[in-house]
Design a protein around this motif. Structure first.
Motif, mmCIF file in Angstrom:
data_model
loop_
_atom_site.group_PDB
_atom_site.id
_atom_site.type_symbol
_atom_site.label_atom_id
_atom_site.label_comp_id
_atom_site.label_asym_id
_atom_site.label_seq_id
_atom_site.Cartn_x
_atom_site.Cartn_y
_atom_site.Cartn_z
ATOM 1 N N LEU A 122 13.936 29.439 25.069
ATOM 2 C CA LEU A 122 14.254 30.680 25.770
ATOM 3 C C LEU A 122 13.966 31.931 24.958
ATOM 4 C CD1 LEU A 122 17.631 29.689 27.497
ATOM 5 C CD2 LEU A 122 15.300 29.518 28.394
ATOM 6 N N ILE A 123 14.037 31.851 23.627
ATOM 7 C CA ILE A 123 13.847 33.051 22.804
ATOM 8 C C ILE A 123 12.436 33.130 22.242
ATOM 9 C CG2 ILE A 123 14.588 34.238 20.716
ATOM 10 C CD1 ILE A 123 17.405 33.286 21.232
ATOM 11 N N LYS A 124 11.991 32.090 21.548
ATOM 12 C CA LYS A 124 10.666 32.127 20.926
ATOM 13 C C LYS A 124 9.525 32.467 21.896
ATOM 14 C CE LYS A 124 11.196 29.022 16.943
ATOM 15 N NZ LYS A 124 10.712 27.767 16.340
ATOM 16 N N PRO A 125 9.488 31.843 23.073
ATOM 17 C CA PRO A 125 8.342 32.137 23.950
ATOM 18 C C PRO A 125 8.358 33.536 24.555
ATOM 19 C CG PRO A 125 9.385 30.029 24.523
ATOM 20 C CD PRO A 125 10.323 30.758 23.631
ATOM 21 N N HIS A 126 9.455 34.291 24.412
ATOM 22 C CA HIS A 126 9.568 35.551 25.131
ATOM 23 C C HIS A 126 9.861 36.749 24.241
ATOM 24 C CE1 HIS A 126 10.636 32.305 28.039
ATOM 25 N NE2 HIS A 126 9.774 32.958 28.773
ATOM 26 N N VAL A 127 9.788 36.583 22.930
ATOM 27 C CA VAL A 127 10.005 37.708 22.024
ATOM 28 C C VAL A 127 8.832 37.812 21.075
ATOM 29 C CG1 VAL A 127 12.518 37.452 22.141
ATOM 30 C CG2 VAL A 127 11.245 36.319 20.315
ATOM 31 N N ALA A 128 8.750 38.964 20.421
ATOM 32 C CA ALA A 128 7.684 39.185 19.462
ATOM 33 C C ALA A 128 7.858 38.259 18.267
ATOM 34 C CB ALA A 128 7.696 40.645 19.009
ATOM 35 N N PRO A 129 6.760 37.948 17.554
ATOM 36 C CA PRO A 129 6.872 37.073 16.387
ATOM 37 C C PRO A 129 7.889 37.607 15.377
ATOM 38 C CG PRO A 129 4.575 37.418 16.961
ATOM 39 C CD PRO A 129 5.377 38.358 17.822
ATOM 40 N N MET A 130 8.670 36.676 14.815
ATOM 41 C CA MET A 130 9.673 37.054 13.826
ATOM 42 C C MET A 130 9.500 36.196 12.581
ATOM 43 S SD MET A 130 13.107 35.322 15.491
ATOM 44 C CE MET A 130 12.760 35.904 17.146
ATOM 45 N N THR A 131 10.047 36.664 11.480
ATOM 46 C CA THR A 131 9.947 35.901 10.242
ATOM 47 C C THR A 131 10.811 34.654 10.325
ATOM 48 O OG1 THR A 131 11.788 37.072 9.218
ATOM 49 C CG2 THR A 131 9.585 38.018 8.937
#
Length: 615
Positions: free
Chosen positions: A364-373
């Motif tokens: 739910l989070i990874k596919p819909h937010v900008a890349p994060m460290t």
């Protein structure tokens, strides 16, 4: 009957040891600095801890209390559930584990995107979250079952105990990650075995030995034979338990994220398979111990149960009453059994926290937010685990205020395991199924599950009304005494139509609901245009139909899309680049590896890695 100092010490040691394991893994090794380590234990776990954790995940306090009361009330027919364990664990070991492990997944629902589409993945994830929320009601159930025990027996505050358990569970899950959850499961499993074994040994000795226990159970018709009645409306028969139980086991040990996550944490595919094998004898031991405890209870009380005498208010509280009755003169053992119960609750809830944090992060989070460290992603995963823990405590408090109505509503969510099983079976075993069919099938299965669940609940509520009675007044005879003889009308007509569906044995729910998903999904897929073999991603299909329909000509097998073999064991299907493309580079990416994660080829890469798969 009161807790001694030794009992309190044992109970506190359980909480301290569980918290200590979490803190140890929070500050040792990689210190949970990556999502790989926090969510998948760095894929480094061995067979023994994984197998015991698989066992403990769904061996909750409710099961510890429920199985003995079931045997006491209805006899040993429930033991035939053990017959379902063989296929229920063999099929995951040789079908689901190889597919999931070779795809290098983090979340089970990534498979649904590889096989169908992103929308199917999201729907599956949301359905799973609702299903696991059902396990949150283990806290209010422990509240209800332990209410009599905690307040009147142990002497300490109920909510103090529940709050302590919840905070400890949240602490070691949020800090230590999956590795802490698995190793605390190992410790808690040992405590559960020890607590149950202590009650059985002492209770058997006080009843006069195992031979006397068996004799009293036989005389009381509690030793059940093999019931081959094929009627699916019968609550417990060999078929409902031995066959219907297979689908229940598949929903738990085949596709449930909490279990699959443990398979994926294993060092190798072979270790994951062996861990699944090792669960089989452990499950048989747990089932046998529950049956023995129920028989020992019957040998002690016979037909004069504590429930009938008004000492307790439910069947499950009978087990607690029995434990304190048997162990009251043995300091330390009551505390051990309470630790056993709380261990069951801790293992179940911690597994729910960790798996929910994983699917929320990965699906739910990874596919819909900008890349994060990686550091930020790991911190967010820990906050998710912490958040789910606090939500669980809040739900426990609300449930204690609202009573059994909310608990009944929450228990309905446990029925969605069948539709999820059907969704994965539709994808793995039927190559021509498409994403439209998968979505419509899943919705149909959920509608069917809720329809049957709510209808069955309402039917039971209406059936609980006072029975119709025939009264016959006997004339004055002898001492002119007038007696009123009442005969309950016990012969009920067999339900038909919708009522028959509502009367379906609960052991068939998973099979019925998963079959609904598959049938509806296939029909819709054929109507909307079945998938073609060239559109499928390698490794997402298990060729069951290709093997069963070997006698068909090649052209027909191609039309049925049954010719794709499962990739050779020497190939590990790494679909992460493909997922990164589908997500358009959204999600977690290390700054050093971010460029390597992107790919323009919309298919799974098959990389030969003999070192990892030479098992």
């Amino acid at each position: 009957m009161h807790f001694s100092t030794v009992d309190y010490v044992i109970f506190v040691l359980l909480l301290v040891a569980s918290a200590g394991i979490g803190l140890y893994y929070a500050f040792s090794g990689g210190r949970q600095r990556t999502t790989q380590e926090f969510l998948l234990a760095d894929r480094s776990m061995s067979c023994l801890p994984v197998s015991l954790s698989l066992l403990a995940t769904f061996q909750s306090a409710v099961a510890i209390l429920g199985a003995p009361s079931e045997i006491y009330t209805h006899g040993t027919q429930y033991w035939f559930l053990g017959c379902s364990y063989f296929l229920g664990l063999l099929i995951p070991a040789h079908i689901f584990i190889p597919v999931f492990y070779r795809l290098h997944l983090s979340s089970t629902y990534q498979y649904l995107e590889l096989r169908f589409s992103k929308s199917v993945r999201i729907c599956g994830t949301v359905t799973f979250i609702f299903q696991m929320i059902r396990y949150f009601h283990a806290f209010p159930l422990v509240n209800v079952y332990l209410n009599l025990f905690v307040i009147t027996v142990t002497g300490f505050d109920l909510w103090g105990a529940v709050l302590a358990m919840g905070l400890v569970c949240t602490l070691y899950t949020a800090l230590g990650g999956l590795k802490a959850v698995i190793w605390t499961d190992v410790f808690q499993t040992i405590v559960m075995f020890a607590g149950q074994l202590a009650v059985i040994i002492v209770g058997t000795h006080q009843a006069g030995g195992i031979a006397e226990v068996w004799k009293k159970a036989q005389n009381g018709s509690r030793i059940s034979g093999l019931d081959l009645n094929p009627d699916p409306l019968e609550r417990h028969t060999f078929w409902t338990l031995g066959v219907g139980g297979v689908f229940l086991m598949l929903a738990l040990y085949g596709v449930n994220q909490a279990q699959v996550q443990r398979y994926l944490s294993s060092r190798t595919e072979k270790v994951a398979i062996m861990s699944c094998y090792a669960v089989f004898p452990c499950q048989q031991i747990v089932l046998t111990m529950g049956c023995l405890m129920g028989l020992v209870m019957y040998a002690r009380y016979g037909e004069e149960s504590p429930l009938d005498k008004g000492y307790v208010k439910s069947n499950d509280q009978m087990v607690l009453y029995f434990v304190m009755d048997v162990l009251q003169d043995l300091p330390g053992l009551p505390g051990l059994f309470v630790a056993c119960l709380f261990s069951g609750a801790l293992s179940t809830i911690s597994s729910a926290f960790n798996s929910l944090a994983t699917v929320t992060m990965e699906d739910l989070i990874k596919p819909h937010v900008a890349p994060m460290t990686e550091a930020r992603a790991t911190l967010l995963s820990k906050m998710l685990a912490l958040g789910y823990g606090l939500v669980c405590l809040a739900m426990a408090y609300i449930a204690s205020l609202m009573g059994s109505v909310l608990q009944a509503a929450l228990s309905i969510f446990g029925m969605v395991g069948g539709p999820l099983l059907g969704l994965f079976c539709l994808g793995m075993f039927f190559p021509w199924a498409n994403s439209t069919g998968a979505l419509v099938g899943l919705v149909s299965g959920l509608v069917m599950a809720f329809w049957i669940g709510i209808g069955s609940f309402l039917s039971r509520m209406s059936a609980s009304a006072p029975p119709v009675m025939n009264g016959t007044i006997i004339p004055d005879v002898g001492n002119m005494t007038t007696a009123l003889m009442t005969t309950l009308i016990t012969s009920k007509p067999r339900p038909s139509g919708v009522q028959a569906l509502y009367s379906l044995s609960y052991m068939w729910y998973s099979a019925h609901n998963s079959a609904t998903v598959v049938v509806v999904g296939l029909l819709v897929s054929f109507l909307t245009g079945p998938s073609k073999e060239k559109d499928l991603n390698p490794g997402t299909i298990y060729p069951v139909l290709g093997n069963l329909l070997f006698f068909l000509p090649q052209r027909y097998r191609e039309k049925l899309c049954c010719v794709t073999p499962l990739d050779d064991k020497s190939k590990v299907m790494d679909c992460q680049p493909y997922l990164m493309t589908r997500k358009e580079s959204n999600g977690v990416a290390n700054t050093e590896e971010e460029g390597e994660q992107k790919t323009t080829q919309p298919t799974c890469n098959l990389t030969h890695t003999v070192q990892e798969t030479a098992l």
